[in-house]
Scaffold this motif. Structure first.
Motif, PDB file in Angstrom:
ATOM      1  N   SER A 271      -8.066  -6.356   1.748  1.00 19.60           N
ATOM      2  CA  SER A 271      -8.112  -4.926   2.043  1.00 19.60           C
ATOM      3  C   SER A 271      -9.421  -4.624   2.769  1.00 19.60           C
ATOM      4  O   SER A 271     -10.465  -4.437   2.159  1.00 19.60           O
ATOM      5  CB  SER A 271      -8.018  -4.104   0.754  1.00 19.60           C
ATOM      6  OG  SER A 271      -8.125  -2.728   1.042  1.00 19.60           O
TER       7      SER A 271
ATOM      8  N   LYS B 199       0.817  -1.211   0.000  1.00 17.22           N
ATOM      9  CA  LYS B 199       0.000   0.000   0.000  1.00 17.22           C
ATOM     10  C   LYS B 199       0.854   1.266   0.000  1.00 17.22           C
ATOM     11  O   LYS B 199       2.075   1.214   0.195  1.00 17.22           O
ATOM     12  CB  LYS B 199      -0.929   0.007   1.230  1.00 17.22           C
ATOM     13  CG  LYS B 199      -2.061  -1.010   1.157  1.00 17.22           C
ATOM     14  CD  LYS B 199      -2.996  -0.877   2.333  1.00 17.22           C
ATOM     15  CE  LYS B 199      -4.199  -1.792   2.202  1.00 17.22           C
ATOM     16  NZ  LYS B 199      -5.142  -1.334   1.179  1.00 17.22           N
TER      17      LYS B 199
ATOM     18  N   VAL C 113      -3.656   0.947   6.910  1.00 20.13           N
ATOM     19  CA  VAL C 113      -2.502   0.093   6.658  1.00 20.13           C
ATOM     20  C   VAL C 113      -2.498  -1.095   7.616  1.00 20.13           C
ATOM     21  O   VAL C 113      -2.216  -2.230   7.233  1.00 20.13           O
ATOM     22  CB  VAL C 113      -1.193   0.893   6.797  1.00 20.13           C
ATOM     23  CG1 VAL C 113       0.012  -0.024   6.731  1.00 20.13           C
ATOM     24  CG2 VAL C 113      -1.109   1.963   5.720  1.00 20.13           C
TER      25      VAL C 113
ATOM     26  N   TRP D  91      -3.769 -10.993   0.168  1.00 27.56           N
ATOM     27  CA  TRP D  91      -4.081  -9.846   1.015  1.00 27.56           C
ATOM     28  C   TRP D  91      -5.573  -9.509   0.945  1.00 27.56           C
ATOM     29  O   TRP D  91      -6.186  -9.556  -0.129  1.00 27.56           O
ATOM     30  CB  TRP D  91      -3.285  -8.610   0.580  1.00 27.56           C
ATOM     31  CG  TRP D  91      -1.901  -8.551   1.135  1.00 27.56           C
ATOM     32  CD1 TRP D  91      -0.734  -8.869   0.500  1.00 27.56           C
ATOM     33  CD2 TRP D  91      -1.526  -8.137   2.455  1.00 27.56           C
ATOM     34  NE1 TRP D  91       0.343  -8.701   1.336  1.00 27.56           N
ATOM     35  CE2 TRP D  91      -0.109  -8.234   2.549  1.00 27.56           C
ATOM     36  CE3 TRP D  91      -2.240  -7.695   3.575  1.00 27.56           C
ATOM     37  CZ2 TRP D  91       0.598  -7.910   3.696  1.00 27.56           C
ATOM     38  CZ3 TRP D  91      -1.544  -7.366   4.715  1.00 27.56           C
ATOM     39  CH2 TRP D  91      -0.149  -7.479   4.782  1.00 27.56           C
TER      40      TRP D  91
ATOM     41  N   ASP E  52      -3.276   5.652   7.346  1.00 30.47           N
ATOM     42  CA  ASP E  52      -4.232   5.347   6.283  1.00 30.47           C
ATOM     43  C   ASP E  52      -3.483   5.114   4.982  1.00 30.47           C
ATOM     44  O   ASP E  52      -2.338   5.541   4.819  1.00 30.47           O
ATOM     45  CB  ASP E  52      -5.221   6.503   6.089  1.00 30.47           C
ATOM     46  CG  ASP E  52      -6.160   6.681   7.260  1.00 30.47           C
ATOM     47  OD1 ASP E  52      -6.435   5.682   7.951  1.00 30.47           O
ATOM     48  OD2 ASP E  52      -6.617   7.813   7.485  1.00 30.47           O
ATOM     49  N   ALA E  53      -4.156   4.452   4.060  1.00 26.36           N
ATOM     50  CA  ALA E  53      -3.577   4.220   2.742  1.00 26.36           C
ATOM     51  C   ALA E  53      -4.435   4.904   1.679  1.00 26.36           C
ATOM     52  O   ALA E  53      -5.629   5.134   1.875  1.00 26.36           O
ATOM     53  CB  ALA E  53      -3.476   2.724   2.455  1.00 26.36           C
TER      54      ALA E  53
ATOM     55  N   ASP F 222      -5.497  -4.357   7.263  1.00 28.50           N
ATOM     56  CA  ASP F 222      -5.455  -5.391   6.244  1.00 28.50           C
ATOM     57  C   ASP F 222      -4.773  -6.644   6.793  1.00 28.50           C
ATOM     58  O   ASP F 222      -3.961  -6.580   7.717  1.00 28.50           O
ATOM     59  CB  ASP F 222      -4.711  -4.901   5.012  1.00 28.50           C
ATOM     60  CG  ASP F 222      -5.452  -3.776   4.306  1.00 28.50           C
ATOM     61  OD1 ASP F 222      -6.583  -3.473   4.709  1.00 28.50           O
ATOM     62  OD2 ASP F 222      -4.884  -3.203   3.367  1.00 28.50           O
TER      63      ASP F 222
ATOM     64  N   GLU G 195       1.097   4.616   2.157  1.00 24.32           N
ATOM     65  CA  GLU G 195       0.636   5.261   3.383  1.00 24.32           C
ATOM     66  C   GLU G 195       0.572   6.773   3.184  1.00 24.32           C
ATOM     67  O   GLU G 195       1.435   7.378   2.566  1.00 24.32           O
ATOM     68  CB  GLU G 195       1.580   4.950   4.547  1.00 24.32           C
ATOM     69  CG  GLU G 195       1.088   5.546   5.865  1.00 24.32           C
ATOM     70  CD  GLU G 195       2.111   5.445   6.985  1.00 24.32           C
ATOM     71  OE1 GLU G 195       1.706   5.577   8.153  1.00 24.32           O
ATOM     72  OE2 GLU G 195       3.300   5.236   6.697  1.00 24.32           O
TER      73      GLU G 195
ATOM     74  N   ILE H  88      -4.657   5.543  -2.906  1.00 24.94           N
ATOM     75  CA  ILE H  88      -4.143   5.294  -4.248  1.00 24.94           C
ATOM     76  C   ILE H  88      -4.576   6.446  -5.152  1.00 24.94           C
ATOM     77  O   ILE H  88      -5.589   7.103  -4.901  1.00 24.94           O
ATOM     78  CB  ILE H  88      -4.639   3.960  -4.846  1.00 24.94           C
ATOM     79  CG1 ILE H  88      -6.171   3.886  -4.836  1.00 24.94           C
ATOM     80  CG2 ILE H  88      -4.050   2.783  -4.114  1.00 24.94           C
ATOM     81  CD1 ILE H  88      -6.729   2.659  -5.525  1.00 24.94           C
TER      82      ILE H  88
ATOM     83  N   ASP I  18      -7.785   3.983   0.645  1.00 29.24           N
ATOM     84  CA  ASP I  18      -7.483   2.573   0.416  1.00 29.24           C
ATOM     85  C   ASP I  18      -7.372   1.804   1.735  1.00 29.24           C
ATOM     86  O   ASP I  18      -6.613   0.841   1.839  1.00 29.24           O
ATOM     87  CB  ASP I  18      -6.182   2.451  -0.385  1.00 29.24           C
ATOM     88  CG  ASP I  18      -5.962   1.054  -0.959  1.00 29.24           C
ATOM     89  OD1 ASP I  18      -6.960   0.355  -1.236  1.00 29.24           O
ATOM     90  OD2 ASP I  18      -4.790   0.659  -1.102  1.00 29.24           O
TER      91      ASP I  18
ATOM     92  N   THR J 119     -11.540  -1.317   1.999  1.00 32.63           N
ATOM     93  CA  THR J 119     -12.413  -1.244   0.826  1.00 32.63           C
ATOM     94  C   THR J 119     -13.487  -2.323   0.852  1.00 32.63           C
ATOM     95  O   THR J 119     -14.615  -2.092   0.420  1.00 32.63           O
ATOM     96  CB  THR J 119     -11.589  -1.366  -0.466  1.00 32.63           C
ATOM     97  OG1 THR J 119     -10.769  -2.545  -0.402  1.00 32.63           O
ATOM     98  CG2 THR J 119     -10.694  -0.158  -0.634  1.00 32.63           C
TER      99      THR J 119
END
Length: 617
Positions: free
Chosen positions: A487, A419, A474, A485, A454-455, A477, A421, A457, A471, A490
């Motif tokens: 997520s 990801k 972090v 993985w 937090d992540a 997940d 961050e 994109i 996203d 989402t």
């Protein structure tokens, strides 16, 4: 909206369009900085009130419903200036100051607003505390922690009796309590303090305020351990205003009326930045009228919001997606509400969770019906430690965006595992938690960027002006036993949306397991309706499982891989516990804390054969 339909244009936002400078490093780090510069801002929040009171003393500033008469009551800007001067003097007399805050335990009200503003006038940080810490907790541990962290000289409660047990749990010492409610106990009266003759000591104290002066202590939600005290400096709060002003472009909105007095209807609590530093301070800066919404996005209280919307027709309105769903349903049945809502509103705001495509389309259909145009649907992303960081300030054709950084802010996206961050630097970021040097060392990186955990994109890796998408967290997940993985950030909102309106929220489980399972809390409104329809709680629960199975299977059928398919579901009947940290006062479910607290329920999801009460999909 049907596929292929030619859509009407958007109602234009009075905002500048995206203009982002992007820089990449060889290590894959991305820096995003707006080319727009911050705009005008007040010297401090108390100075802003003084300026507005001088400009238009008779203009309504803040209003609330009288619970006895149901009539709207409140104060003008001039009256607010006088009341806060008197309260500020009273606080000085009681020993409040920069190292002796004023704590507020009760919720949003005209009096609470005056207390918060008056404390800031003399440099005494206002510390509004989450109401559930006093009224929903059984051990008062979080309240006692907050009290011990800031050591207030004064505490305000609107109503005394409901808060009496919480106050009794505190070692008050010399700390003085005052209330708006008549009581025989040894507490002070708000009305008396609000009549204190102000001296030049108030003016002298206000003259010493700088950007470094602490205006408030807001506490983090406590989703990871005890709530942390975050200093809200005058500079940070005013930089929030400057960032928004830097994007302002009234010329883009052909319907902009420079003489219109902005009207805001808002319920968001003032112990968080959204309600307090963004919405309340923003309306003060705009010289508008702030209407306190006594409704909330719950089945029991949302009718109050609907009534208020009909009467106020605000220019700005933002809330949680669940409330927008309830609002859309109501507007689909009530044309008077539909027209009142869209009469003045320039954009619809949401936060706290992702908006579903279905709800986005429903709101746009309603906007077109009422106005002939689509409505911009926007959001702001931020944290207690940072104020607002990013905002959607353009007419976006899609949901899921968290926008782009405000002028003055720089976003840094750093590869962490699979990801990116989110980290941020700018004038609205906190100087550090109060008296927590070791924690401060953890949350700022080597360049001084605050690490949110937090992540995100980018919509388009080659065009930063398209915006960025949340996203997930972090740390939330996890990997399945296959190494795939999951997520959570989402999957969870998408799964909740697919099960709507059956579900209040869910917890996604499956770390090191062969498949994903979910614990869900049913929607109280749905259960109430099902019990009435089926005749008993047992029959309602059977019906709920049947509906869940159909919706969950439909969700799984549309998902291509194991990282998105839910194989088992268990319905939780015990509500999330704030004392156990399962739910924050913002209503956000802490995934890890819930799994730890309900280890037996999690184990049931992965037991073979599945025990009774576990739905196998």
């Amino acid at each position: 909206m049907a596929d292929g339909q030619v859509l009407p244009p958007f109602r234009k936002l009075a905002q500048k369009q995206p203009d982002i400078e992007m820089r990449r490093t060889d290590e894959g780090v991305i820096y995003l900085t707006p080319r727009q510069t911050p705009g005008d801002r007040p010297k401090t929040i108390p100075h802003c009130l003084a300026e507005r009171a001088q400009e238009h003393p008779d203009r309504p500033f803040i209003r609330e419903r009288n619970p006895k008469t149901d009539a709207w009551e409140g104060l003008t800007y001039g009256e607010a200036q006088q009341v806060t001067d008197s309260l500020a003097q009273a606080f000085l007399n009681m020993g409040a100051g920069p190292d002796a805050p004023v704590m507020i335990l009760s919720g949003n009200s005209v009096r609470s607003a005056m207390v918060i503003l008056a404390a800031q006038k003399i440099g005494a940080p206002a510390a509004p505390i989450s109401v559930p810490y006093s009224l929903m907790s059984t051990d008062f541990d979080k309240l006692k922690h907050c009290f011990g962290a800031v050591k207030p000289a004064v505490i305000f409660v609107e109503q005394y009796e409901p808060f009496k047990p919480a106050l009794a749990a505190l070692e008050l010492g010399d700390c003085k309590v005052f209330t708006a409610e008549e009581t025989s106990d040894d507490v002070l009266a708000y009305d008396d303090l609000a009549k204190t003759p102000a001296t030049d000591a108030v003016t002298k104290a206000m003259d010493t305020l700088t950007d470094d002066s602490i205006g408030k202590y807001l506490f983090t939600s406590g989703s990871t351990g005890m709530p942390k005290p975050v200093p809200q400096t005058q500079g940070a709060m005013c930089s929030m205003i400057a960032g928004q002003e830097g994007l302002r472009d009234d010329a883009r909105d052909p319907d902009h009326d420079p003489d219109a007095i902005p009207q805001a209807l808002d319920w968001l609590p003032w112990n968080h930045i959204s309600g307090s530093n963004v919405n309340f301070n923003g309306m003060l800066w705009a010289g508008g009228t702030f209407w306190i919404d006594g409704g909330k996005p719950t089945p029991a209280l949302f009718h109050v919001t609907l009534k208020n919307l009909k009467e106020v027709s605000p220019h700005s309105f933002g809330t949680a997606p669940i409330a927008l769903s309830m609002l859309a349903e109501a507007m689909e049945e009530d044309e008077e509400l539909l027209n009142a809502f869209f009469k003045n509103v320039r954009a619809v705001g949401y936060g706290g969770a992702t908006l579903s495509d279905d709800l986005y389309d429903r709101i746009q259909d309603l906007a077109i019906k009422a106005t002939g145009k689509r409505i911009p649907i926007v959001t702001m992303y931020g944290a207690t430690e940072t104020q607002g960081i990013t905002v959607v300030h353009w007419e976006a054709e899609r949901v899921g965006l968290i926008g782009l950084p405000l002028p003055g802010m720089t976003i840094k996206l750093v590869p962490v595992g699979a990801k990116l961050e989110v980290r941020v630097k700018g004038p609205s970021v906190m100087p550090g938690y109060l008296n927590m040097p070791s924690k401060n060392a953890e949350v700022f990186d080597e360049e001084g960027f605050y690490c949110l955990g937090d992540a995100a994109i980018m919509v388009d890796e080659n065009d930063p002006n398209k915006g960025i998408i949340f996203d997930g967290r972090v740390g939330e997940d996890f990997k399945l036993s296959s190494g795939t993985w999951v997520s959570v950030g989402t999957l969870r909102p998408d799964f909740n949306a697919a099960l709507s309106p059956l579900v209040f929220d869910s917890v996604i489980c499956g770390q090191d397991k062969n498949y994903i399972g979910a614990l869900i809390w049913p929607s109280p409104a749905t259960m109430e309706h099902m019990i009435k329809d089926k005749g008993s709680p047992e029959a309602a629960m059977m019906a709920l499982y049947g509906e869940l199975e159909k919706k969950a299977k439909a969700f799984n059928a549309a998902e291509p891989g194991s990282s998105r398919r839910i194989k088992r579901i268990k319905v939780l009947t015990e509500p999330p516990s704030i004392d156990a940290g399962e739910i924050t006062d913002k209503g956000y479910v802490n995934q890890r804390a819930t799994q730890d607290h309900r280890a037996k329920d999690v184990a049931d999801l992965f037991t073979d054969p599945a025990p009774q009460g576990v739905l196998v999909l």
